[in-house]
Design an enzyme around this catalytic site. Structure first.
Site, PDB file in Angstrom:
ATOM      1  N   THR A 155     -60.682  16.558  55.878  1.00 13.30           N
ATOM      2  CA  THR A 155     -60.666  15.151  56.265  1.00 13.30           C
ATOM      3  C   THR A 155     -59.266  14.598  56.434  1.00 13.30           C
ATOM      4  O   THR A 155     -58.308  15.140  55.897  1.00 13.30           O
ATOM      5  CB  THR A 155     -61.425  14.300  55.232  1.00 13.30           C
ATOM      6  OG1 THR A 155     -62.014  13.212  55.892  1.00 13.30           O
ATOM      7  CG2 THR A 155     -60.558  13.803  54.127  1.00 13.30           C
ATOM      8  N   GLY A 206     -55.179  15.402  64.125  1.00 12.37           N
ATOM      9  CA  GLY A 206     -56.220  16.311  64.599  1.00 12.37           C
ATOM     10  C   GLY A 206     -55.674  17.492  65.387  1.00 12.37           C
ATOM     11  O   GLY A 206     -56.292  18.553  65.434  1.00 12.37           O
ATOM     12  N   CYS A 248     -53.830  19.596  61.943  1.00 10.47           N
ATOM     13  CA  CYS A 248     -54.621  20.024  60.781  1.00 10.47           C
ATOM     14  C   CYS A 248     -55.933  20.662  61.227  1.00 10.47           C
ATOM     15  O   CYS A 248     -56.734  20.026  61.911  1.00 10.47           O
ATOM     16  CB  CYS A 248     -54.905  18.824  59.876  1.00 10.47           C
ATOM     17  SG  CYS A 248     -55.920  19.236  58.436  1.00 10.47           S
ATOM     18  N   THR A 258     -59.253  18.783  60.409  1.00  7.95           N
ATOM     19  CA  THR A 258     -59.390  17.433  60.954  1.00  7.95           C
ATOM     20  C   THR A 258     -59.718  17.529  62.434  1.00  7.95           C
ATOM     21  O   THR A 258     -59.072  18.279  63.156  1.00  7.95           O
ATOM     22  CB  THR A 258     -58.067  16.650  60.772  1.00  7.95           C
ATOM     23  OG1 THR A 258     -57.770  16.567  59.381  1.00  7.95           O
ATOM     24  CG2 THR A 258     -58.151  15.255  61.355  1.00  7.95           C
TER      25      THR A 258
END
EC number: 3.4.25.2
Length: 176
Positions: A6, A161, A164, A167
């Protein structure tokens, strides 16, 4: 505690407080869901809350936090401190594995199960595995652009995004 799966980011600028969270739920090295909702409004729509960690644990904490908000008349600071105290001392709550990021128009707090309530120095904070990337991007945008809080959250979350692996770029955004 190490949380994968997350990124939650909050930015405050020009009277706007905006929180964004990605939608990816990861179990080990497998993506289970791409459109989870990890950010929501609480406290009659005046408080934003997002979580990193176990979904079931976070739902329990959201419920407890919302009860604290009601108990303390919407006072975010008092609700955050009281939840952290309960989280640290309650035998059942102590086992919950999650972090909360909460904010209203005046305050931003990170709440942990260790009883910590952290108020960042800046008008941005992030949690989760992609949090450092999103926070770095948000700080750069806050310092070097005139973008709105919402635009900063959108751009910083997209950057997180890209970097990671836990993510994604399916972003849910809430604002107060």
């Amino acid at each position: 505690m190490k949380f994968h799966g997350t990124t939650i980011l909050v930015v405050r600028r020009n009277g706007q407080t905006v929180m964004g969270g990605d939608g990816q739920v990861t179990f080990g090295s497998t993506v289970l869901k791409g459109n989870a909702r990890k950010v929501r409004k609480l406290g009659e729509g005046k408080v934003l809350a997002g979580f990193a960690g176990s979904v079931a644990d976070a739902m329990t904490l959201f419920d407890r936090f919302e009860a604290k908000l009601r108990e303390w008349g919407g006072n975010l600071t008092k609700a955050a401190v009281e939840l952290a105290k309960d989280w640290r001392t309650d035998r059942v709550l102590r086992r919950l594995e999650a972090l909360l990021l909460v904010a209203d128009k005046e305050n931003i707090f990170i709440i942990s199960g260790n009883g910590e309530v952290i108020q960042p120095d800046d008008d941005a904070a992030a949690i989760g595995s992609g949090g450092p990337y999103a926070l770095a991007a948000a700080k750069a945008l806050l310092r070097n652009t005139d973008l709105s809080a919402r635009e900063i959250v959108e751009k910083a979350m997209m950057i997180a995004g890209e970097i990671c692996i836990y993510t994604n770029q399916n972003i849910v955004i809430e604002e107060v």
